[in-house]
Motif scaffolding. Structure first.
Motif, short mmCIF file in Angstrom:
data_model
loop_
_atom_site.label_atom_id
_atom_site.label_comp_id
_atom_site.label_asym_id
_atom_site.label_seq_id
_atom_site.Cartn_x
_atom_site.Cartn_y
_atom_site.Cartn_z
N ASP A 1 0.71 -0.85 0.06
CA ASP A 1 0.25 0.08 -0.32
C ASP A 1 1.23 1.23 0.23
O ASP A 1 0.55 2.60 -0.72
CB ASP A 1 -0.51 0.29 1.41
N ARG A 2 2.12 0.88 0.32
CA ARG A 2 2.67 2.35 0.66
C ARG A 2 4.36 1.70 0.19
O ARG A 2 4.80 0.70 1.06
CB ARG A 2 2.63 3.02 2.01
N PHE A 3 5.16 1.88 -0.30
CA PHE A 3 6.66 1.77 -0.65
C PHE A 3 7.48 2.87 -1.63
O PHE A 3 6.88 3.72 -2.03
CB PHE A 3 6.84 0.28 -1.80
N GLU B 1 11.47 4.21 8.95
CA GLU B 1 10.28 4.29 7.74
C GLU B 1 9.74 3.16 7.84
O GLU B 1 9.75 1.66 8.28
CB GLU B 1 11.46 3.72 6.20
N THR B 2 8.19 3.83 8.07
CA THR B 2 7.31 2.22 7.72
C THR B 2 6.63 2.32 5.77
O THR B 2 5.73 0.90 6.38
CB THR B 2 6.09 3.31 8.26
N ALA C 1 10.62 -4.52 4.50
CA ALA C 1 9.57 -3.96 5.80
C ALA C 1 9.98 -3.05 5.69
O ALA C 1 10.76 -2.74 6.87
CB ALA C 1 9.11 -5.84 6.61
N GLY C 2 8.87 -2.20 6.14
CA GLY C 2 9.19 -1.16 6.91
C GLY C 2 8.40 -0.66 8.65
O GLY C 2 8.74 -2.23 9.00
N TYR C 3 9.05 0.00 8.94
CA TYR C 3 9.17 -0.62 10.17
C TYR C 3 7.87 -0.28 11.19
O TYR C 3 7.25 0.54 10.71
CB TYR C 3 9.84 1.40 10.86
N LYS C 4 7.88 -1.10 12.06
CA LYS C 4 6.84 -1.39 12.78
C LYS C 4 6.59 -0.40 13.72
O LYS C 4 7.55 -0.73 15.35
CB LYS C 4 6.17 -3.24 13.32
N THR C 5 5.25 0.77 14.35
CA THR C 5 5.58 1.03 15.26
C THR C 5 4.67 1.14 16.11
O THR C 5 3.87 -0.23 15.84
CB THR C 5 4.47 2.59 14.75
#
Length: 283
Positions: free
Chosen positions: A130-132, A155-156, A226-230
Motif C-alpha cells: 500500500d506504501r513503498f 520508515e514505515t 519491510a517497513g518499521y513497525k510502530t
C-alpha cells in the motif's frame, strides 16, 4: 509542436524474452531511431524480434551531449524510442536527462507500460504494497551505505533496493547491523529467468541463507525491507513537543485529541501523558 517527433519510453524484458509486449514490438519497428543503453546488448533483442531499426547509444557517460542531438532529431520530426539493457528506462537506468529535456522543449513523451524488476519483485514478495519507496542501488562505500540505511530505520513503508551479486552479502550484513536482525526482508533474484528465487525471512536468516551456498549470491537482486513497525503506545518526540505546546493553551482531552489525529496515536495514551505533564508542572 504538432510537427515534432515523439519520444517513446519502451520497457524491455528483464530476463524472459516472452515478456516484451506487442505494443513495444510495434513501436520499436515503427520509430526512426532507437536510443539504447548498450547497442550491442540491445541488438540481440532486436534480432530476436526481427527489427532492424537503427540504434544509437545513450548511457550515463554521454547522455548530456546525446540528449541535445536527439532533441534536434525530434524537432526535425523523427520518432525515437528509448530502451535500457533490461526493464523500464529511467528506473535506475539512463534517460532522465533526455526526458527532462524533451519536456522542456515541448516534445511529447509517451511511456509504455512493461517489465520492471522492482515492481515484479514487490508483487510477489508478500510485503505490504500500500506504501513503498524505491531507492535504487545502495551506495557501494560502506559508510555511505550505513548512512542510507540509517535514514530508513523508522520508515514505515516497504523499501525496495537493487543490488549486485558481489555486494549482496555485505549489504545484508549492513541491514542486520543498522536495522536489526529481526527486520523482515525478502530477497528476489534472477526474476523471470530459469533460476528465479524468492527468499523471505528475517535479515539474520537471509544473511545465513546467502552464505549457505555460493549460488545464492549469483544473479541480479532485488532486496525488499519491510517497513518499521510502530508501537501504538510509542510516542514520537515531535508528537510530545506538540502535546506540550497545546497543553499550554487547551484542555488535556482537546490537546490529546489533536495530537492523536495528527500522528495516528491513541488518544487515551496521550491524555494520560498530558496529565502527567500537568502534575510534573504543578510540582
Amino acid at each position: 509542436m504538432a510537427n515534432f517527433g515523439k519520444l517513446f519510453i519502451v520497457p524491455t524484458p528483464i530476463g524472459n524474452l516472452e515478456d516484451i509486449t506487442l505494443r513495444a514490438i510495434r513501436v520499436l519497428g515503427e520509430v526512426d531511431l532507437i536510443a539504447a543503453e548498450d547497442t550491442r546488448h540491445s541488438q540481440k533483442l532486436l534480432q530476436h524480434i526481427d527489427i532492424s531499426t537503427r540504434l544509437i547509444s545513450l548511457h550515463d557517460h554521454n547522455e548530456t551531449q546525446r540528449a541535445k542531438q536527439l532533441i534536434e532529431k525530434l524537432h526535425q520530426g523523427l520518432n525515437i524510442a528509448l530502451i535500457s539493457d533490461a526493464g523500464t528506462p529511467l528506473i535506475s537506468d539512463p534517460g532522465y536527462g533526455l526526458v527532462n529535456q524533451c519536456r522542456a522543449n515541448n516534445v511529447d513523451v509517451i511511456p509504455l507500460p512493461g517489465p520492471c524488476a522492482a515492481i515484479t519483485a514487490l508483487s510477489g514478495a508478500g510485503l505490504a504494497t500500500d506504501r513503498f519507496r524505491f531507492d535504487g542501488f545502495l551506495p557501494a562505500k560502506q559508510q555511505a551505505k550505513i548512512q542510507a540505511l540509517e535514514s530508513i530505520e523508522r520508515e514505515t513503508a516497504t523499501c525496495v533496493f537493487y543490488e549486485s551479486p558481489r555486494r549482496i552479502a555485505d549489504t545484508m550484513q549492513a541491514v542486520v547491523d543498522v536495522l536489526g536482525g529481526e527486520r523482515k526482508v525478502v530477497v528476489a533474484k534472477e526474476l523471470s529467468k530459469t533460476f528465479e528465487t524468492f527468499y523471505s525471512g528475517t535479515a539474520d536468516e537471509a544473511l545465513e541463507w546467502l552464505h549457505a551456498d555460493s549460488n545464492h549470491q549469483r544473479g541480479e537482486f532485488v532486496l525488499m525491507v519491510a517497513g518499521y513497525k510502530t508501537d501504538a503506545n510509542e510516542i514520537p518526540e515531535e508528537a510530545l513537543k506538540l502535546l506540550k505546546l497545546l497543553m499550554g493553551e487547551l484542555p488535556p482531552k482537546k490537546a490529546a485529541g489533536i495530537v492523536a489525529q495528527q500522528y495516528g496515536l491513541k488518544k487515551n495514551t496521550l491524555y494520560q501523558m498530558g496529565l502527567a505533564f500537568s502534575e510534573t508542572k504543578a510540582d
